[in-house]
Design an enzyme around this catalytic site. Structure first.
Site, PDB file in Angstrom:
ATOM      1  NE  ARG A  66      -2.902  -2.239   2.757  1.00 52.56           N
ATOM      2  CZ  ARG A  66      -3.263  -2.569   4.030  1.00 52.56           C
ATOM      3  NH1 ARG A  66      -3.825  -1.562   4.784  1.00 52.56           N
ATOM      4  NH2 ARG A  66      -2.957  -3.567   4.635  1.00 52.56           N
ATOM      5  CD  GLU A 103      -3.900  -4.167  14.365  1.00 49.91           C
ATOM      6  OE1 GLU A 103      -4.010  -3.486  13.232  1.00 49.91           O
ATOM      7  OE2 GLU A 103      -4.732  -3.888  15.191  1.00 49.91           O
TER       8      GLU A 103
END
Ligand code: PRP
Ligand code: ADE
Length: 179
Positions: A66, A103
């Protein structure tokens, strides 16, 4: 003006609970990318921050995948080149790599050894900082090449995960913070 741009970007980020794994609230930037006005607002804000804060930049480096949405357009606006920091196994030739936790999992990043010369000035760009694991790994990777890391930029910072702490002493700038 800037606050209005920030508000528009925030309006175009939507939440998906329990994606990609239970307990994770995923912040999806797809609606922002679909809206050219919101997408431009994000690029404008990052560009003006960089221009006000740094000079003599050699490269913008983007994080797979991204970071590749924002890094190249920023590099073009600044008139500098773009570097790929990729997930492992994608880059040909001699590379440096580093493994890290994020995460919702773990992965490995890689960069070509000839990406920078020692002392060249680099700004690293990604869409989002969560635990900071990914950005920290990117900083350590570029440090192996003796790059001078001027700054790390993201659109979204998940402040409650304390990624900024994990990133120290490397700096961070974020457009939007989620608490
Ligand atoms: C996401 C995001 C950041 C990273 C942040 O990428 O784009 O790169 O996680 O998490 P962290 O701060 O906890 O490390 P992901 O690895 O999902 O890959 P993608 O960009 O290919 O979707
Ligand atoms: N990358 C790591 N954590 C994320 C989250 N909560 N939303 C979107 N991308 C992420």
């Amino acid at each position: 003006e800037d606050e209005q741009k920030r508000r528009l970007i925030r309006e175009r980020i939507r939440d998906f609970p329990d994606f990609p794994s239970p307990g994770v609230l995923f912040r999806d930037i797809s609606p922002m990318l679909k809206d050219p006005v919101a997408f431009k607002a994000a690029i404008d804000l990052l560009e003006s921050y960089i221009k006000a804060s740094h000079k003599n930049i050699d490269y913008i480096a983007g994080l797979d995948s991204r970071g590749f949405l924002f890094g190249p357009v920023l590099a073009q606006r600044l008139g500098v080149g773009f570097l790929l920091i990729r997930k492992k196994g994608k880059l040909p030739g001699a590379t440096e790599s580093i493994s890290y936790a994020l995460e919702y999992g773990k992965a490995e990043l890689e960069v070509q050894k000839d990406a920078v010369k020692p002392g060249q000035k680099v700004i690293i760009v990604d869409d989002l900082l969560a635990t900071g694991g990914t950005m920290r790994a990117a900083c350590e990777l570029m440090t192996k090449l003796q790059a001078d890391i001027l700054d790390c930029l993201v659109l979204i910072e998940l402040s409650f995960l304390k990624g900024v702490e994990a990133l120290k002493p490397f700096p961070l700038y974020s457009l939007l913070q989620y608490h």
